[in-house]
Scaffold this active site. Structure first.
Site, short mmCIF file in Angstrom:
data_model
loop_
_atom_site.label_atom_id
_atom_site.label_comp_id
_atom_site.label_asym_id
_atom_site.label_seq_id
_atom_site.Cartn_x
_atom_site.Cartn_y
_atom_site.Cartn_z
N ASP A 32 -145.41 -64.33 -1.95
CA ASP A 32 -146.52 -64.32 -2.93
C ASP A 32 -146.12 -63.53 -4.18
O ASP A 32 -146.94 -62.79 -4.74
CB ASP A 32 -147.82 -63.80 -2.31
CG ASP A 32 -149.04 -64.18 -3.15
OD1 ASP A 32 -148.87 -64.87 -4.18
OD2 ASP A 32 -150.16 -63.80 -2.77
N ASN A 68 -155.03 -60.66 -4.02
CA ASN A 68 -155.93 -61.53 -3.24
C ASN A 68 -155.12 -62.35 -2.25
O ASN A 68 -154.18 -63.01 -2.68
CB ASN A 68 -156.68 -62.50 -4.16
CG ASN A 68 -157.68 -61.80 -5.04
OD1 ASN A 68 -158.07 -60.67 -4.78
ND2 ASN A 68 -158.08 -62.48 -6.11
N HIS A 128 -143.84 -69.42 -0.97
CA HIS A 128 -144.97 -69.01 -1.81
C HIS A 128 -144.53 -68.06 -2.93
O HIS A 128 -144.36 -66.86 -2.70
CB HIS A 128 -146.01 -68.31 -0.93
CG HIS A 128 -147.31 -68.05 -1.60
ND1 HIS A 128 -148.50 -68.03 -0.92
CD2 HIS A 128 -147.64 -67.79 -2.88
CE1 HIS A 128 -149.50 -67.77 -1.76
NE2 HIS A 128 -148.99 -67.63 -2.97
N PRO A 184 -155.11 -60.06 -9.99
CA PRO A 184 -154.55 -59.69 -8.69
C PRO A 184 -153.10 -60.16 -8.55
O PRO A 184 -152.72 -61.18 -9.12
CB PRO A 184 -155.44 -60.46 -7.72
CG PRO A 184 -155.86 -61.68 -8.48
CD PRO A 184 -155.94 -61.27 -9.93
N GLY A 185 -152.32 -59.42 -7.76
CA GLY A 185 -150.96 -59.87 -7.45
C GLY A 185 -149.93 -58.78 -7.67
O GLY A 185 -150.12 -57.88 -8.47
N HIS A 243 -145.05 -67.34 -7.46
CA HIS A 243 -145.63 -67.73 -8.75
C HIS A 243 -144.58 -67.50 -9.83
O HIS A 243 -144.23 -66.36 -10.11
CB HIS A 243 -146.88 -66.89 -9.04
CG HIS A 243 -147.96 -67.09 -8.03
ND1 HIS A 243 -148.97 -68.02 -8.18
CD2 HIS A 243 -148.19 -66.49 -6.82
CE1 HIS A 243 -149.78 -67.98 -7.13
NE2 HIS A 243 -149.32 -67.06 -6.28
N LEU A 244 -144.09 -68.59 -10.41
CA LEU A 244 -143.05 -68.46 -11.45
C LEU A 244 -143.65 -68.58 -12.86
O LEU A 244 -142.95 -68.40 -13.84
CB LEU A 244 -141.93 -69.47 -11.23
CG LEU A 244 -141.21 -69.37 -9.88
CD1 LEU A 244 -140.02 -70.32 -9.80
CD2 LEU A 244 -140.73 -67.95 -9.60
N ARG A 245 -144.95 -68.89 -12.93
CA ARG A 245 -145.73 -68.82 -14.20
C ARG A 245 -145.26 -69.78 -15.29
O ARG A 245 -145.57 -69.55 -16.46
CB ARG A 245 -145.70 -67.40 -14.77
CG ARG A 245 -146.06 -66.30 -13.80
CD ARG A 245 -147.48 -66.40 -13.34
NE ARG A 245 -147.89 -65.22 -12.59
CZ ARG A 245 -148.83 -65.25 -11.66
NH1 ARG A 245 -149.43 -66.38 -11.34
NH2 ARG A 245 -149.17 -64.16 -11.01
O1 DOR Z 1 -153.09 -61.88 -5.73
C1 DOR Z 1 -152.95 -63.05 -6.02
N1 DOR Z 1 -152.32 -63.43 -7.15
N2 DOR Z 1 -153.46 -63.97 -5.22
C2 DOR Z 1 -153.48 -65.27 -5.56
O2 DOR Z 1 -153.92 -66.06 -4.80
C3 DOR Z 1 -153.00 -65.71 -6.88
C4 DOR Z 1 -151.99 -64.78 -7.38
C5 DOR Z 1 -151.63 -64.98 -8.83
O3 DOR Z 1 -151.50 -66.11 -9.28
O4 DOR Z 1 -151.42 -63.97 -9.50
ZN ZN Z 2 -153.04 -67.06 -2.84
#
Ligand code: DOR
Ligand code: ZN
Length: 428
Positions: A306, A279, A62, A324-325, A64-66
């Site tokens: 994450d 989140n 899991h 979030p994140g 996120h490489l954007r």
């Molecule tokens: O905190 C979060 N950030 N939860 C997610 O499900 C998505 C993620 C994001 O893409 O930044």
């Molecule tokens: Zn998520």
């Protein structure tokens, strides 16, 4: 290709019940020998691993490489560098890109770009629904053919249970893993855990039931369809109870926890503001305790970082507007080393949750997640005692959104090796 000899390290490989001093020889990208003492032959690079742990390289289900679309936060190159900095050679990339990864062209683009960068094995996840809108299923077959390994609408969950059930049937037929951001939108309209801190700040919260209800729904659907489901970033103790129940019944349900949830509680929002917004949200001491215990006992199967980079100008917005994140790759090992030092998990479990088990969940084992002779030589070498400061100078990500920025961490990766090639060398 080069030959590597890793000498004098403390090898931890749960797949072979190995825990002790040994040398490892790597030839032609494969593990070719593990023995107590392998003398150098002169034609190899020798890595001095004395006082370090040698383990199968980490696998992240899991991140996120954007890329494409939000490359000011991170891209496949900077994300790859951040991954190997953290000891990860295999990464499942989340499909909430812009545009979303809902078609084979984007999956192919991601794989090709990662191959060009050459640091990690990027395994894209595609979306379950077109545009992550929750309305129409994507072409699972085409996504799979392009190289996707999993499906998720991460960031949100499906609210049409019948669609989710169909998705589970189809994905299971194709051997694709469905991963779920289990949090019902109707009960999670806020910005932090619904509780003490949200009341104090007068902000709408995200209810723990939002997660527990979704986990229950997912478990029952997995049971009914006989498909596999993987719950992303578990955050609430009620979810742990449900996962335990489903596992007892033999349902094909697995789950991950975000290292930030193992270290922080909702109070962090008071101290760090939007930097501690994620989140699902950081919750209470009791939740944190339950997550740690569940990870130690195997109710939660593995770590999912994450890794969620966001730019400073975005995180400088007020809590109810900031995205979030938090960064994840860089703090995953230190988070688990902290639990190890507190006697909450064993060294074997540390390696299992970062490597062997995620490799199994993603169907990559027994080629990855192991140091067995003859398998792909993806190896991580780390120092359990090394103290370092997570500052801008050392951070390979484009973003620095972490409550741990500027703080001292313990546990540092010194070598990350992918297919017999050193892709990261740490400095002390
Ligand atoms: O905190 C979060 N950030 N939860 C997610 O499900 C998505 C993620 C994001 O893409 O930044
Ligand atoms: Zn998520």
């Amino acid at each position: 290709m080069e030959k590597l000899l890793i000498k004098g390290g403390f090898v931890v490989d749960p797949s072979q019940k190995l825990e002790g001093l040994a040398d490892i020889l790597i030839e032609k990208g494969k593990i070719s020998k593990i023995e107590r003492n392998i003398p150098p032959s002169g034609d190899e690079e020798v890595i001095d691993a004395r006082s370090m742990v040698v383990a199968p390289a980490f696998v992240d289900p899991h991140a996120h490489l954007r890329d494409p679309g939000q490359t000011y936060k991170e891209d496949i190159e900077s994300g790859s560098r951040a991954a190997v900095f953290g000891g990860f050679t295999t990464v499942v990339s989340m499909p909430n890109t812009s545009p979303t990864t809902d078609n084979p062209a984007i999956v192919e683009y991601q794989i090709q770009k990662a191959q060009k960068v050459g640091l990690i094995r990027l395994l894209p996840a595609g979306t379950i629904t077109v545009g992550r809108k929750g309305e129409k299923l994507t072409d699972f077959n085409a996504l799979k053919k392009a190289g996707a390994v999993a499906l998720t609408d991460d960031g949100t969950t499906l609210t049409d249970e019948s669609l989710l059930k169909t998705a589970l049937y189809w994905a299971s037929d194709l051997g694709l893993l469905v991963m779920d951001h289990a949090e019902l939108p109707s009960l999670s309209r806020g910005h932090l855990n619904e509780g003490k801190v949200s009341s104090l700040l007068g902000l709408a919260g995200r209810s723990r039931s939002a997660e527990a209800i979704a986990v229950a729904r997912d478990g029952f659907l997995a049971q009914e369809t006989d498909a596999k489901i993987h719950i992303q970033h578990v955050s609430a103790k009620e979810s742990v109870d449900l996962l335990s129940l489903f596992k007892e019944k033999g349902v094909n349900i697995t789950s991950e926890v975000n290292p930030n949830h193992l270290l922080l509680t909702e109070e962090a929002v008071l101290k760090y503001g939007p930097l501690a917004k994620v989140n699902p949200p950081l919750r209470t001491k009791e939740d944190r305790k339950a997550l740690i215990q569940a990870l130690a006992e195997g109710i939660i199967d593995c770590i999912g970082t994450d890794h969620a980079p966001h730019a400073s100008w975005e995180k400088e917005k007020p809590l109810d507007q900031a995205p979030p994140g938090m960064l994840g790759f860089q703090i995953a090992l230190p988070a688990l080393v902290k639990l190890y030092n507190e006697g909450l998990i064993t060294l074997k479990r540390l390696v299992e949750v970062l490597s062997t088990t995620p490799a199994k969940i993603l169907n990559l084992y027994p080629e990855l997640g192991t140091l067995k002779v003859g398998t792909t030589a993806d190896v991580v070498i780390f120092d359990l005692k090394h103290e370092w400061v997570f500052d801008e100078k050392i951070n390979p990500s484009k973003s620095s959104n972490s409550p741990f920025m500027g703080r001292k961490l313990v546990g540092k990766v010194f070598y990350t090796i992918k297919e017999g090639k050193i892709v990261y060398r740490g400095k002390s």
